[in-house]
Write a protein that holds these residues in place. Structure first.
Motif, PDB file in Angstrom:
ATOM      1  N   UNK A 247       0.834  -1.207   0.000  1.00 19.43           N
ATOM      2  CA  UNK A 247       0.000   0.000   0.000  1.00 19.43           C
ATOM      3  C   UNK A 247       0.867   1.255   0.000  1.00 19.43           C
ATOM      4  N   UNK A 248       1.958   1.224   0.722  1.00 25.26           N
ATOM      5  CA  UNK A 248       2.865   2.369   0.737  1.00 25.26           C
ATOM      6  C   UNK A 248       3.397   2.651  -0.667  1.00 25.26           C
ATOM      7  N   UNK A 288       3.791  -5.798  -3.682  1.00 25.23           N
ATOM      8  CA  UNK A 288       3.781  -4.450  -4.258  1.00 25.23           C
ATOM      9  C   UNK A 288       3.751  -4.505  -5.779  1.00 25.23           C
ATOM     10  N   UNK A 289       4.531  -5.399  -6.372  1.00 28.51           N
ATOM     11  CA  UNK A 289       4.541  -5.523  -7.833  1.00 28.51           C
ATOM     12  C   UNK A 289       3.154  -5.888  -8.339  1.00 28.51           C
ATOM     13  N   UNK A 290       2.523  -6.873  -7.689  1.00 24.96           N
ATOM     14  CA  UNK A 290       1.180  -7.260  -8.107  1.00 24.96           C
ATOM     15  C   UNK A 290       0.201  -6.091  -7.981  1.00 24.96           C
ATOM     16  N   UNK A 291       0.304  -5.354  -6.901  1.00 25.39           N
ATOM     17  CA  UNK A 291      -0.626  -4.250  -6.679  1.00 25.39           C
ATOM     18  C   UNK A 291      -0.391  -3.108  -7.656  1.00 25.39           C
ATOM     19  N   UNK A 292       0.843  -2.855  -8.010  1.00 20.82           N
ATOM     20  CA  UNK A 292       1.142  -1.804  -8.982  1.00 20.82           C
ATOM     21  C   UNK A 292       0.623  -2.158 -10.370  1.00 20.82           C
ATOM     22  N   UNK A 293       0.537  -3.450 -10.657  1.00 16.93           N
ATOM     23  CA  UNK A 293       0.134  -3.900 -11.986  1.00 16.93           C
ATOM     24  C   UNK A 293      -1.349  -4.255 -12.099  1.00 16.93           C
ATOM     25  N   UNK A 300      -7.506  -5.360  -2.902  1.00 18.78           N
ATOM     26  CA  UNK A 300      -7.351  -6.271  -1.759  1.00 18.78           C
ATOM     27  C   UNK A 300      -6.467  -5.702  -0.658  1.00 18.78           C
ATOM     28  N   UNK A 301      -5.857  -4.534  -0.912  1.00 19.87           N
ATOM     29  CA  UNK A 301      -5.001  -3.914   0.098  1.00 19.87           C
ATOM     30  C   UNK A 301      -5.856  -3.221   1.152  1.00 19.87           C
ATOM     31  N   UNK A 302      -5.278  -2.910   2.325  1.00 18.07           N
ATOM     32  CA  UNK A 302      -6.026  -2.168   3.340  1.00 18.07           C
ATOM     33  C   UNK A 302      -6.635  -0.892   2.756  1.00 18.07           C
TER      34      UNK A 302
END
Length: 306
Positions: A247-248, A288-293, A300-302
Motif C-alpha cells: 500500500x505504501x 507491491x509488484x502485483x498491486x502496482x500492476x 485487496x489492500x487495506x
C-alpha cells in the motif's frame, strides 16, 4: 464518545488516530502537559478499532475526548473525524499514538507558528535518543531512481538522488522544509480549515502526509522544522505487513499521479516496479509488484479500492 470536550478555545487541539494502540496512548497523553508547558490543550482520540474500546480508559480525563469510529477509517479518515469533533483552537496538532513528547516540544512548535510559519514539525528520535531521518524532499523521478539503486548504501550521494534528507546539519538547525514523515505535525487551525480535509478518498494511510504538506505549500504556506521540539517515536508502533508495504508503494504512485501529471507518473511507476523487482526478497516486494500492476490486487489492500 466520552465527555471531556471543552467549550472554550484552547491553544493546542491534538488529534490522534488509534488502531490497537491502547498500550501507547496513556504514555502519550501523560507527556502532553510538560510538552505544552503553560499552554492549554485538548486531545481528541479517534479509535479505529471497534474491538478495543478506548472510552473507558479516558473516561475520567477532562482534557481527552474519545471518538469511537465504529470501523477502521484509515489514518486520513480518522484525522478528519477527529477534527470534526475537536474543540476550537489556535493550533491543531496531528500525532501518532506511539509517541512520547519531550518537555516543551509543543510549546516550541507553537512558537514556530507564532513566528509566521503555517505549519511546523519536530525532531523525531528513537527510544535511545538517536535521530530519525524524518525530513523529506518532494518526490521526483530522479530521487526515486537514486533510492531504487542505492537505498541506504550511499548516504552521501547528491541530494537530488534521494527523497530522504540525511545530512546531519539539516537536523541541527531550524529551517523550512517540503515535508516530513507524518508522526507529528502542528498547523495553524485557520490554515487547516482553509485547505480542508485530509484526502481520505485516495490515501487510506501512507502518502497522506506528503499530500497534506503539498497542499499547505500550494496554499502559500511554509512548514518549519524545529530541532528544539523533540518527540520520541516507538519504531513499528503503527504496524507492518506485506500488504501495508505494498500500500505504501501504491500510494506513492497515487500521490505522484495527483500532483505530477501522467507522463512523469508513467516513468515513476516503472521506477517503483523495477525497485521491487530487483529486490524480490524484501518483505512485501512481490505484493507491491502485483498491486502496482493489477487493480484487483490493489482492491485487496487495506482501505480497499481507491
Amino acid at each position: 464518545m466520552t465527555s471531556g470536550m471543552t467549550n472554550s478555545t484552547v491553544d493546542f487541539s491534538i488529534i490522534v488516530v488509534s488502531y490497537h494502540n491502547a498500550g501507547d496512548l496513556t504514555g502519550l497523553i501523560a507527556s502532553i502537559d510538560a510538552a505544552a508547558a503553560s499552554s492549554s490543550w485538548h486531545a481528541t482520540i479517534v479509535n479505529n478499532a471497534p474491538d478495543e474500546p478506548l472510552a473507558p480508559i479516558f473516561a475520567s480525563h477532562d482534557r481527552v475526548t474519545v471518538v469511537e469510529a465504529g470501523a477502521n477509517l484509515g489514518y486520513s479518515g480518522g484525522l478528519n473525524l477527529g477534527m470534526a469533533h475537536a474543540p476550537r483552537s489556535r493550533w491543531t496538532v496531528f500525532l501518532n499514538p506511539d509517541l512520547t513528547l519531550h518537555p516543551r516540544s509543543l510549546e516550541r512548535l507553537g512558537a514556530v507558528l507564532e513566528a509566521g510559519a503555517e505549519a511546523a514539525v519536530p525532531l523525531i528520535v528513537d527510544a535511545a535518543g538517536h535521530r530519525q531521518d524524518s525530513l523529506r524532499r518532494e518526490p521526483s523521478v530522479i530521487a526515486a531512481i537514486g533510492d531504487a539503486l542505492f537505498g541506504d548504501s550511499w548516504i552521501g550521494r547528491p541530494e537530488a538522488l534521494s527523497e530522504t534528507v540525511r545530512s546531519p546539519g539539516a537536523y541541527a538547525r531550524a529551517h523550512n522544509i517540503e515535508w516530513a514523515t507524518g508522526a507529528a505535525l502542528a498547523i495553524r487551525t485557520g490554515i487547516a480549515d482553509a485547505i480542508g480535509d485530509w484526502d481520505d478518498q485516495q490515501f487510506f494511510m501512507y502518502s497522506e502526509e506528503t499530500d497534506y504538506a503539498r497542499r499547505i505549500r500550494h496554499h502559500g504556506g511554509s512548514i518549519g522544522f524545529e530541532p528544539g521540539a523533540v518527540v520520541e517515536h516507538r519504531a513499528g508502533g503503527s504496524g507492518s505487513s506485506r500488504a501495508l508495504y505494498a500500500l505504501m508503494e501504491v500510494n506513492k504512485l497515487r500521490y505522484f499521479q495527483k500532483w505530477h501529471g501522467p507522463a512523469a507518473s508513467g516513468i515513476f511507476a516503472v521506477v517503483l516496479l523495477v525497485r521491487n523487482l530487483i529486490r524480490p526478497h524484501r518483505p512485501g516486494a512481490r505484493t507491491a509488484v502485483r498491486a502496482l500492476l493489477s487493480a484487483r490486487a490493489r482492491a485487496e489492500l487495506p482501505g480497499g479500492d481507491r
